[in-house]
Design an enzyme around this catalytic site. Structure first.
Site, PDB file in Angstrom:
ATOM      1  N   ARG A  61      -7.036   6.833   8.823  1.00  0.00           N
ATOM      2  CA  ARG A  61      -6.719   5.752   7.864  1.00  0.00           C
ATOM      3  C   ARG A  61      -7.079   6.192   6.446  1.00  0.00           C
ATOM      4  O   ARG A  61      -6.345   5.941   5.488  1.00  0.00           O
ATOM      5  CB  ARG A  61      -7.512   4.489   8.222  1.00  0.00           C
ATOM      6  CG  ARG A  61      -6.991   3.800   9.466  1.00  0.00           C
ATOM      7  CD  ARG A  61      -8.024   2.872  10.104  1.00  0.00           C
ATOM      8  NE  ARG A  61      -8.503   1.819   9.239  1.00  0.00           N
ATOM      9  CZ  ARG A  61      -9.640   1.144   9.426  1.00  0.00           C
ATOM     10  NH1 ARG A  61     -10.432   1.431  10.461  1.00  0.00           N
ATOM     11  NH2 ARG A  61     -10.006   0.192   8.607  1.00  0.00           N
ATOM     12  N   ARG A  67       0.809  -1.227   0.000  1.00  0.00           N
ATOM     13  CA  ARG A  67       0.000   0.000   0.000  1.00  0.00           C
ATOM     14  C   ARG A  67       0.840   1.273   0.000  1.00  0.00           C
ATOM     15  O   ARG A  67       0.304   2.365   0.252  1.00  0.00           O
ATOM     16  CB  ARG A  67      -1.078  -0.007   1.069  1.00  0.00           C
ATOM     17  CG  ARG A  67      -0.675   0.044   2.482  1.00  0.00           C
ATOM     18  CD  ARG A  67      -1.920   0.126   3.372  1.00  0.00           C
ATOM     19  NE  ARG A  67      -2.527  -1.158   3.601  1.00  0.00           N
ATOM     20  CZ  ARG A  67      -3.687  -1.350   4.219  1.00  0.00           C
ATOM     21  NH1 ARG A  67      -4.400  -0.337   4.646  1.00  0.00           N
ATOM     22  NH2 ARG A  67      -4.159  -2.551   4.406  1.00  0.00           N
TER      23      ARG A  67
HETATM   24  P1  G5P Z   1      -6.516  -3.552   6.950  1.00  0.00           P
HETATM   25  O1  G5P Z   1      -7.043  -4.597   7.844  1.00  0.00           O
HETATM   26  O2  G5P Z   1      -6.051  -3.916   5.603  1.00  0.00           O
HETATM   27  P2  G5P Z   1      -8.082  -1.419   5.744  1.00  0.00           P
HETATM   28  O3  G5P Z   1      -8.307  -0.167   6.472  1.00  0.00           O
HETATM   29  O4  G5P Z   1      -7.260  -1.359   4.530  1.00  0.00           O
HETATM   30  O5  G5P Z   1      -7.623  -2.416   6.882  1.00  0.00           O
HETATM   31  P3  G5P Z   1     -10.506  -2.747   5.987  1.00  0.00           P
HETATM   32  O6  G5P Z   1     -10.960  -1.818   7.074  1.00  0.00           O
HETATM   33  O7  G5P Z   1     -10.129  -4.143   6.381  1.00  0.00           O
HETATM   34  O8  G5P Z   1      -9.358  -2.079   5.188  1.00  0.00           O
HETATM   35  P4  G5P Z   1     -11.972  -3.739   3.730  1.00  0.00           P
HETATM   36  O9  G5P Z   1     -11.344  -5.067   3.900  1.00  0.00           O
HETATM   37  O10 G5P Z   1     -11.718  -2.998   2.476  1.00  0.00           O
HETATM   38  O11 G5P Z   1     -11.671  -2.770   4.940  1.00  0.00           O
HETATM   39  O12 G5P Z   1     -13.540  -3.854   3.889  1.00  0.00           O
HETATM   40  P5  G5P Z   1     -14.484  -5.078   4.418  1.00  0.00           P
HETATM   41  O13 G5P Z   1     -14.063  -5.533   5.755  1.00  0.00           O
HETATM   42  O14 G5P Z   1     -14.662  -6.084   3.336  1.00  0.00           O
HETATM   43  O15 G5P Z   1     -15.855  -4.265   4.543  1.00  0.00           O
HETATM   44  C1  G5P Z   1     -16.022  -3.295   5.563  1.00  0.00           C
HETATM   45  C2  G5P Z   1     -17.373  -3.518   6.266  1.00  0.00           C
HETATM   46  O16 G5P Z   1     -18.414  -3.196   5.346  1.00  0.00           O
HETATM   47  C3  G5P Z   1     -17.639  -4.974   6.700  1.00  0.00           C
HETATM   48  O17 G5P Z   1     -18.375  -4.962   7.899  1.00  0.00           O
HETATM   49  C4  G5P Z   1     -18.495  -5.538   5.548  1.00  0.00           C
HETATM   50  O18 G5P Z   1     -19.336  -6.602   5.983  1.00  0.00           O
HETATM   51  C5  G5P Z   1     -19.294  -4.295   5.163  1.00  0.00           C
HETATM   52  N1  G5P Z   1     -19.696  -4.234   3.752  1.00  0.00           N
HETATM   53  C6  G5P Z   1     -19.075  -4.718   2.657  1.00  0.00           C
HETATM   54  N2  G5P Z   1     -19.750  -4.409   1.541  1.00  0.00           N
HETATM   55  C7  G5P Z   1     -20.829  -3.691   1.930  1.00  0.00           C
HETATM   56  C8  G5P Z   1     -21.912  -3.081   1.231  1.00  0.00           C
HETATM   57  O19 G5P Z   1     -22.033  -3.152  -0.005  1.00  0.00           O
HETATM   58  N3  G5P Z   1     -22.822  -2.420   1.980  1.00  0.00           N
HETATM   59  C9  G5P Z   1     -22.724  -2.336   3.354  1.00  0.00           C
HETATM   60  N4  G5P Z   1     -23.670  -1.660   4.024  1.00  0.00           N
HETATM   61  N5  G5P Z   1     -21.720  -2.897   4.055  1.00  0.00           N
HETATM   62  C10 G5P Z   1     -20.795  -3.564   3.357  1.00  0.00           C
HETATM   63  O20 G5P Z   1      -5.323  -2.772   7.680  1.00  0.00           O
HETATM   64  C11 G5P Z   1      -5.470  -2.366   9.013  1.00  0.00           C
HETATM   65  C12 G5P Z   1      -4.243  -1.625   9.457  1.00  0.00           C
HETATM   66  O21 G5P Z   1      -3.119  -2.490   9.392  1.00  0.00           O
HETATM   67  C13 G5P Z   1      -1.958  -1.782   8.959  1.00  0.00           C
HETATM   68  C14 G5P Z   1      -2.355  -0.312   8.915  1.00  0.00           C
HETATM   69  O22 G5P Z   1      -2.143   0.245  10.175  1.00  0.00           O
HETATM   70  C15 G5P Z   1      -3.851  -0.402   8.605  1.00  0.00           C
HETATM   71  O23 G5P Z   1      -4.549   0.762   8.991  1.00  0.00           O
HETATM   72  N6  G5P Z   1      -1.566  -2.283   7.643  1.00  0.00           N
HETATM   73  C16 G5P Z   1      -0.507  -1.845   6.957  1.00  0.00           C
HETATM   74  N7  G5P Z   1       0.417  -0.900   7.232  1.00  0.00           N
HETATM   75  C17 G5P Z   1       1.374  -0.671   6.300  1.00  0.00           C
HETATM   76  N8  G5P Z   1       1.410  -1.319   5.112  1.00  0.00           N
HETATM   77  C18 G5P Z   1       0.512  -2.282   4.809  1.00  0.00           C
HETATM   78  N9  G5P Z   1       0.574  -2.934   3.619  1.00  0.00           N
HETATM   79  C19 G5P Z   1      -0.505  -2.578   5.744  1.00  0.00           C
HETATM   80  N10 G5P Z   1      -1.548  -3.442   5.748  1.00  0.00           N
HETATM   81  C20 G5P Z   1      -2.182  -3.249   6.904  1.00  0.00           C
END
Ligand code: G5P
Ligand code: MG
Length: 229
Positions: free
Chosen positions: A181, A98
């Site tokens: 974020r 990222r």
């Molecule tokens: P993460 O864990 O990679 P993020 O912030 O990139 O975290 P996140 O939050 O995991 O991404 P996502 O996977 O894109 O989001 O989304 P998801 O979980 O599928 O969906 C989000 C919610 O919406 C869920 O409850 C789902 O059920 C719901 N949903 C989905 N579709 C719909 C829809 O159509 N409608 C509705 N109403 N709801 C929906 O990274 C976390 C942290 O780890 C570190 C960083 O600190 C980061 O902040 N990190 C890194 N740091 C540096 N480099 C990297 N490469 C890193 N990777 C992680």
């Protein structure tokens, strides 16, 4: 369904854009694909109390990125341990790389194994609708399964569908940390997209629900990689 050619896919997208949700659907439709979610790897390390987990915890809690060197070491060693560093392997990465630095380092490692990424897809979702989603998110840390109290609730409230174990909230799913974020994502995504666009493997799928995005993503993959009879 089996793809005719190996796919090595990176999913890009804002926090809460649905990377984890799309990953689950892809693994369901294409059982030969395996996945690594960088966030899930970090949360597992935190739960296990490892040195990497201790280091990462402070960054994650504050909505900052874990340092590039830590991330590159962590994910490339996973790729290696799983035996995925070869040209016939088929997998997807959710959330790593990222930053452009991470992307360059990963490309160096994958090139040596002739296992470079061959598709990068940006999930383009209106950022104004995402906060509600993550405030209603509950997760099962050991498996990475993700629920949403409105959109895809667990069968039994606050329990994982498969194991029955309790679900938890992510520490970084608060309005304040989410905004940080998101800001960080918006800062990094332009150069990262340019990096992959220059290599010629970047696509974007847009839509404000995962149900709109998934058929587009699936079609893109089928058009590019084909299926066996
Ligand atoms: P993460 O864990 O990679 P993020 O912030 O990139 O975290 P996140 O939050 O995991 O991404 P996502 O996977 O894109 O989001 O989304 P998801 O979980 O599928 O969906 C989000 C919610 O919406 C869920 O409850 C789902 O059920 C719901 N949903 C989905 N579709 C719909 C829809 O159509 N409608 C509705 N109403 N709801 C929906 O990274 C976390 C942290 O780890 C570190 C960083 O600190 C980061 O902040 N990190 C890194 N740091 C540096 N480099 C990297 N490469 C890193 N990777 C992680
Ligand atoms: Mg996720």
């Amino acid at each position: 369904m089996t793809l005719a050619r190996p796919i090595r896919l990176l999913l890009l997208g804002a926090p809460g854009s649905g990377k984890g949700t799309q990953t689950s659907r892809l693994l369901n439709q294409f059982p030969s694909i395996r996945a690594i979610s960088s966030g899930d790897v970090l949360r597992t390390q935190i739960a296990a109390g490892t040195p990497v987990g201790k280091e990462a915890s402070t960054y994650i809690k504050n909505g900052q990125l874990v340092p590039d060197s830590t991330m590159v070491g962590l994910i490339t060693s996973q790729l290696s341990q799983k035996g995925w560093l070869n040209q016939s392997s088929t997998w997807l990465l959710d959330g790593f790389p990222r930053t452009v630095n991470q992307a360059k380092s990963l490309r160096g490692v994958l090139s040596k194994s002739k296992a470079n990424l061959n598709l990068v897809v940006e999930l383009d979702v209106d950022q104004r609708i995402i906060l509600d989603r993550i405030e209603a998110r509950w997760v099962h840390v050991p498996s990475g399964r993700v629920y949403n109290l409105d959109y895809n609730p667990p069968k039994v409230p606050f329990k994982d569908d498969v194991t029955g174990e309790p679900l938890s909230k992510r520490e970084d799913d608060t309005a304040e940390v989410f905004q940080r974020r998101l800001d960080k994502y918006n800062q990094e995504i332009g150069p990262l997209k340019s990096f992959y666009a220059d290599i010629g493997i970047l696509s974007t799928v847009s839509g404000n629900t995962s149900d709109i995005i998934y058929p587009k993503l699936s079609k893109l993959i089928l058009d590019k990689f084909g299926t066996t009879a």
